[in-house]
Design a protein around this motif. Structure first.
Motif, PDB file in Angstrom:
ATOM      1  N   GLY A  56       3.674   6.946  -5.823  1.00  8.57           N
ATOM      2  CA  GLY A  56       3.580   5.661  -6.531  1.00  8.57           C
ATOM      3  C   GLY A  56       4.466   4.646  -5.848  1.00  8.57           C
ATOM      4  N   PRO A  57       4.656   3.482  -6.470  1.00 11.26           N
ATOM      5  CA  PRO A  57       5.431   2.432  -5.811  1.00 11.26           C
ATOM      6  C   PRO A  57       6.871   2.853  -5.508  1.00 11.26           C
ATOM      7  CG  PRO A  57       4.817   1.791  -8.065  1.00 11.26           C
ATOM      8  CD  PRO A  57       4.112   3.066  -7.765  1.00 11.26           C
ATOM      9  N   LYS A  58       7.419   3.759  -6.330  1.00 11.94           N
ATOM     10  CA  LYS A  58       8.790   4.196  -6.053  1.00 11.94           C
ATOM     11  C   LYS A  58       8.883   5.716  -5.975  1.00 11.94           C
ATOM     12  CE  LYS A  58      13.336   2.653  -6.360  1.00 11.94           C
ATOM     13  NZ  LYS A  58      14.561   2.484  -7.068  1.00 11.94           N
ATOM     14  N   THR A  59       7.773   6.328  -5.533  1.00  6.47           N
ATOM     15  CA  THR A  59       7.766   7.780  -5.346  1.00  6.47           C
ATOM     16  C   THR A  59       6.982   8.111  -4.088  1.00  6.47           C
ATOM     17  OG1 THR A  59       7.621   8.028  -7.748  1.00  6.47           O
ATOM     18  CG2 THR A  59       7.237  10.005  -6.423  1.00  6.47           C
ATOM     19  N   MET A  60       7.570   8.940  -3.243  1.00  3.51           N
ATOM     20  CA  MET A  60       6.799   9.477  -2.123  1.00  3.51           C
ATOM     21  C   MET A  60       6.461  10.935  -2.446  1.00  3.51           C
ATOM     22  SD  MET A  60       9.507  10.262   0.930  1.00  3.51           S
ATOM     23  CE  MET A  60       8.276  11.303   1.741  1.00  3.51           C
ATOM     24  N   VAL A  70       2.605  16.505   6.296  1.00  4.10           N
ATOM     25  CA  VAL A  70       1.728  15.601   5.557  1.00  4.10           C
ATOM     26  C   VAL A  70       2.504  14.985   4.394  1.00  4.10           C
ATOM     27  CG1 VAL A  70      -0.379  15.474   4.165  1.00  4.10           C
ATOM     28  CG2 VAL A  70      -0.293  16.922   6.211  1.00  4.10           C
ATOM     29  N   MET A  71       2.486  13.668   4.288  1.00  9.52           N
ATOM     30  CA  MET A  71       3.205  13.008   3.200  1.00  9.52           C
ATOM     31  C   MET A  71       2.551  11.688   2.825  1.00  9.52           C
ATOM     32  SD  MET A  71       6.668  11.839   5.256  1.00  9.52           S
ATOM     33  CE  MET A  71       7.053  13.383   6.049  1.00  9.52           C
ATOM     34  N   VAL A  72       2.893  11.217   1.621  1.00 14.37           N
ATOM     35  CA  VAL A  72       2.411   9.910   1.166  1.00 14.37           C
ATOM     36  C   VAL A  72       3.647   9.064   0.846  1.00 14.37           C
ATOM     37  CG1 VAL A  72       1.024   8.668  -0.543  1.00 14.37           C
ATOM     38  CG2 VAL A  72       0.358  10.983   0.157  1.00 14.37           C
ATOM     39  N   VAL A  73       3.704   7.867   1.446  1.00 13.84           N
ATOM     40  CA  VAL A  73       4.919   7.050   1.323  1.00 13.84           C
ATOM     41  C   VAL A  73       4.530   5.606   1.006  1.00 13.84           C
ATOM     42  CG1 VAL A  73       7.100   6.482   2.489  1.00 13.84           C
ATOM     43  CG2 VAL A  73       5.790   8.470   3.248  1.00 13.84           C
ATOM     44  N   PRO A  74       5.270   4.947   0.095  1.00 16.38           N
ATOM     45  CA  PRO A  74       5.011   3.508  -0.115  1.00 16.38           C
ATOM     46  C   PRO A  74       5.398   2.750   1.159  1.00 16.38           C
ATOM     47  CG  PRO A  74       6.471   4.421  -1.834  1.00 16.38           C
ATOM     48  CD  PRO A  74       6.341   5.467  -0.774  1.00 16.38           C
ATOM     49  N   ASP A 129       0.814  -1.227   0.000  1.00 18.93           N
ATOM     50  CA  ASP A 129       0.000   0.000   0.000  1.00 18.93           C
ATOM     51  C   ASP A 129       0.844   1.273   0.000  1.00 18.93           C
ATOM     52  OD1 ASP A 129      -1.994  -1.834   0.342  1.00 18.93           O
ATOM     53  OD2 ASP A 129      -2.795  -0.951   2.192  1.00 18.93           O
ATOM     54  N   LEU A 130       0.137   2.362  -0.267  1.00 25.31           N
ATOM     55  CA  LEU A 130       0.693   3.686   0.018  1.00 25.31           C
ATOM     56  C   LEU A 130       0.085   4.127   1.336  1.00 25.31           C
ATOM     57  CD1 LEU A 130       0.264   5.582  -3.376  1.00 25.31           C
ATOM     58  CD2 LEU A 130       2.405   4.817  -2.357  1.00 25.31           C
ATOM     59  N   VAL A 131       0.836   4.894   2.114  1.00 22.57           N
ATOM     60  CA  VAL A 131       0.245   5.413   3.346  1.00 22.57           C
ATOM     61  C   VAL A 131       0.320   6.934   3.353  1.00 22.57           C
ATOM     62  CG1 VAL A 131       2.371   5.070   4.694  1.00 22.57           C
ATOM     63  CG2 VAL A 131       0.177   5.309   5.867  1.00 22.57           C
ATOM     64  N   LEU A 132      -0.805   7.534   3.678  1.00 22.67           N
ATOM     65  CA  LEU A 132      -0.875   8.992   3.814  1.00 22.67           C
ATOM     66  C   LEU A 132      -0.761   9.307   5.305  1.00 22.67           C
ATOM     67  CD1 LEU A 132      -1.696  11.961   3.053  1.00 22.67           C
ATOM     68  CD2 LEU A 132      -4.070  11.185   3.091  1.00 22.67           C
TER      69      LEU A 132
END
Ligand code: UD1
Ligand code: MG
Length: 463
Positions: free
Chosen positions: A126-130, A177-181, A101-104
């Protein structure tokens, strides 16, 4: 919501901080903004993204926080017993997250972040981008600074307390605030060290790790500063309340409502409005409120969970709660409609009148100083000034039925349970305890008598 990349999204909200600067016994994330706990705002916004799962990291005020938000739709509560930093906080949620998953990551004390901004941020990951939400600040004091290279690529975040004089001049701040694989997050969090100015495990250190591991870091600058404002003390709480108030007033005005003073109307819930609605100064709306076309709300009113139909005039100083008001009715000034008041069309409720758990049919009136409780009031009934329905015997509540076109005289008491027939008239000052027959005058008071030859005592002279 699957991200643009099709990857499932989970959300973690960090809410373990104590909030010392609030100087309050209430945990910081339970402090109310627009009548709703700060954390509840974040949860409600998070849920708009329809995540696969939603986790809250809590600590201070533990059980109280969980209890207050028991119905908010949180999938898991992760206890952070000791607050060792934002990185350590996120670690507490790791067991609940799935690698694919991605996590926010959101903060429980940044309540106004918008779902649109979050969606845009998720779309960048994405899978290789935060992705990382940043903010341009006139005064970045206290914030982590975004360090970019000559080409504008984000390299790392440096916390205020660890920053050099030069780094402190950077105006781009970290919102947190961030989104990370998840797969990468797990790896990076395992490597965090607390050898920094605050001796904490900084979540922000994962940015440099991402750069080292050639995972993309996509920044998004927040469209407005207001939506990423954090709350640390009562001053900031009031500032955010003002932002929230202004935003809701703006929505109302754009929907065609006349708002006399946008700084003096509070919408703490959902407010649906018809055409040509008018709202005067100092009006508070709470819960779920609906105003029909041409409704006029006078100054200093509180309306909570109620439906006001077309062409109703709510005059100044009224409190209306869990009630419905039929079209063309006139309420107030100084009226109180309590839960279960159901008024049909063209009902008039005047000053110092209280209506509770009662229906009033078309054209019924109670214009002055009355209590109508647990009653069924017929059409065109006139409740005279000072009429009290005595619905409570000290132990139980009883019902009263008043037929169409009945009139109750001034200062009458109707002792429930009781029925007043259609077209009945009750004489002023009566206390009625038995059925009042229809179409007749019923008087229940001591007869007036005049004593002939009565003499007023005269003053005795003292010797
Ligand atoms: C953090 C960021 C900083 C950013 C700022 C934005 C880090 C290291 N720094 O700093 O870059 O500019 O937010 O406001 O992340 N929390 C926990 N457990 C902890 C520590 C914090 O749950 O052990 C929660 C807090 O309740 C709060 C959030 O994390 O909701 C941020 O914590 P806070 O202490 O305010 O971080 P800052 O020092 O302000
Ligand atoms: Mg902070």
């Amino acid at each position: 919501m699957p991200a643009q990349s099709g990857i499932a999204l989970s959300i973690v909200i960090l809410a373990a901080g104590q909030g010392k600067r609030m100087k309050s016994d209430l945990p910081k994330v339970l402090q109310p903004l627009a009548g709703k706990p700060l954390l509840r705002h974040v949860i409600d916004t998070a849920r708009q993204l329809q995540p696969e799962s939603l986790h809250v990291v809590y600590g201070h005020g533990g059980e109280r926080v969980r209890e207050a938000l028991a119905t908010a739709g949180v999938s898991s509560w992760c206890l952070q017993a000791e607050q060792l930093g934002t990185g350590h906080a996120v670690q507490q949620a790791l067991p609940a997250l799935r690698d694919g998953d991605l996590v926010l990551i959101l903060y429980g004390d940044v309540p106004l972040v918008s779902a649109d901004t979050l969606r845009a941020l998720v779309a960048l990951a994405g899978p290789k981008t935060m992705s990382l939400l940043t903010v341009m600040l006139d005064d970045p004091t206290g914030y982590g600074r975004i360090v970019r290279d000559a080409r504008g690529k984000v390299r790392r975040i440096v916390e205020q307390k660890d920053a050099t004089v030069r780094e402190r001049k950077i105006r781009e701040g970290n919102t947190g605030v961030m989104v990370v694989p998840v797969k990468w997050l797990r790896r990076w969090l395992g490597k965090l060290k607390n050898s920094n100015a605050q001796g904490e495990y900084y979540l922000t250190d994962i940015i440099a790790m991402a750069v080292r591991d050639k995972v993309g870091v996509a920044p998004l600058v927040a469209p407005t500063g207001a939506e990423v404002l954090g709350v640390n003390d009562k001053l900031q709480l009031a500032e955010l309340e003002a932002h929230y108030r202004a935003a809701r007033a703006r929505e109302l005005m754009l929907a065609g409502v006349t708002v006399v003073d946008p700084a003096r109307v509070d919408v703490r819930g959902t407010l649906r409005t018809g055409r040509d609605v008018f709202i005067d100064a100092n009006v508070v709306f709470e819960g779920d409120v609906e105003l029909g076309d041409r409704v006029h709300v006078g100054p200093n009113c509180v309306l909570r969970d109620c439906r006001i139909e077309h062409d109703v005039r709510v005059q100044s100083h009224c409190v209306i709660e869990e009630a419905t008001v039929g079209p063309g009715s006139i309420i107030g000034p100084f009226a109180r409609l309590r839960p279960g008041a159901a008024l049909a069309a063209e009902v008039h409720i005047g000053n110092f009148v209280e209506v509770k758990n009662s229906s009033m049919a078309q054209g019924a009136k109670a214009n002055h100083l009355a209590y109508v409780g647990d009653a069924t009031v017929g059409a065109r009934v006139n409740i005279g000034a000072g009429t009290i329905i005595a619905n409570y015997d000290g132990a139980n509540k009883h019902h009263t039925t008043i037929g169409d076109d009945a009139h109750t005289g001034s200062n009458s008491v109707l002792v429930a349970p009781i029925t007043v027939g259609e077209g009945a008239t009750i004489g002023a000052g009566s206390t009625v305890t038995r059925t009042v027959p229809p179409g007749k005058l019923t008087v229940a008071r001591a007869k007036q008598l005049t004593l002939d030859g009565w003499k007023r005592p005269s003053k005795v002279r003292k010797p």
